[in-house]
Design an enzyme around this catalytic site. Sequence first.
Site, PDB file in Angstrom:
ATOM      1  N   LEU A 279      -8.677  32.350-119.772  1.00 46.62           N
ATOM      2  CA  LEU A 279      -8.280  33.596-119.668  1.00 46.62           C
ATOM      3  C   LEU A 279      -8.721  33.687-118.183  1.00 46.62           C
ATOM      4  O   LEU A 279      -9.627  33.175-117.757  1.00 46.62           O
ATOM      5  CB  LEU A 279      -9.227  34.580-120.303  1.00 46.62           C
ATOM      6  N   ASP A 280      -7.639  34.369-117.246  1.00 45.58           N
ATOM      7  CA  ASP A 280      -8.378  34.595-115.993  1.00 45.58           C
ATOM      8  C   ASP A 280      -9.348  35.292-115.717  1.00 45.58           C
ATOM      9  O   ASP A 280      -9.812  35.893-116.718  1.00 45.58           O
ATOM     10  CB  ASP A 280      -6.917  35.416-115.131  1.00 45.58           C
TER      11      ASP A 280
END
Length: 311
Positions: free
Chosen positions: A46-47
């Site tokens: 996930l960013d």
Amino acid sequence: MGRRRKGRAVSGILVLDKPLERSSNSAMIVARAIYKAVKAGHTGALDPLASGVLPICFGEATKFSQYLLDADKVYRTTVIVGERRSTGDAEGEIIAEADASALTREAVEAVLSQFRGDILQVPPMHSALKRDGKPLYELARRGLEVEREARPVTISRLELESFVPGERAEVSLLVHCSKGTYIRSLAEDIGEALGLGGYVAALRRLQAGPFEESQALSFEQLQPLRDREAFDELDTLLLPLDSALQHIPAVSLSDTTADFLVQGQAVFVPKLPEGPLLRLYRGGDAQPQFMGIGEILDDGRVTPRRLLANM
């Protein structure tokens, strides 16, 4: 010989609620430290901009992380329409602007139909995909852009949850998608289809494979237990190794058949379910012991694919 890593030989799956402003790898390192685990790995990055469900595999569970990497994901995202950003999200520089004041909810709904089902998507430059051994985001940071081949992805569900009109319209979307789908690319493509540009302003993962937001635990919930060294309590929060594999059919094996599999031999198993993969259990229906993953061969035998240690 390599130096043995210190820590606890804990195995299981932690459904972590990854906080904002922290990379998935950084979150995994913190989770491993909290559990004092010898081995850990996350299952799909996930960013830093994104929060939400990030399954962390400890110990033997890392053997099955690939099955979570391949799983569908569900996201809630806020897309700002009327502006393009260099990174496709709120962290990038503004590269184009347009007045979205005339945009209507109906116009957005009409465009969304183009992105449901099987589509082709070009990965963003700000991604971890590699070109000549280097992540694309490294090239992007140097101001370089290379051609990327469009890849097939599936958007099973794309719902408009809310719409706030304005010069910079806010569009809230619920997205159920296949692995490899980039929400930033989806936001940019929707903005392009509207003729106004768009970028991701907020992103939260609600589900990864079988794991849902309601199961996710935050560092704020976990850290007090670590401070008290309440490892037994921490361990009870872990999900079983096979919880990531419930979509794979299961079979129970006799001790004799299980022993042959552990030795690497293919075995015949009566009344096999549809394959090609199987969850393997040793013992009867009362307390079957999870062994790992097997594969059905063309001749109907089952061969070990990924087994737990000490089986």
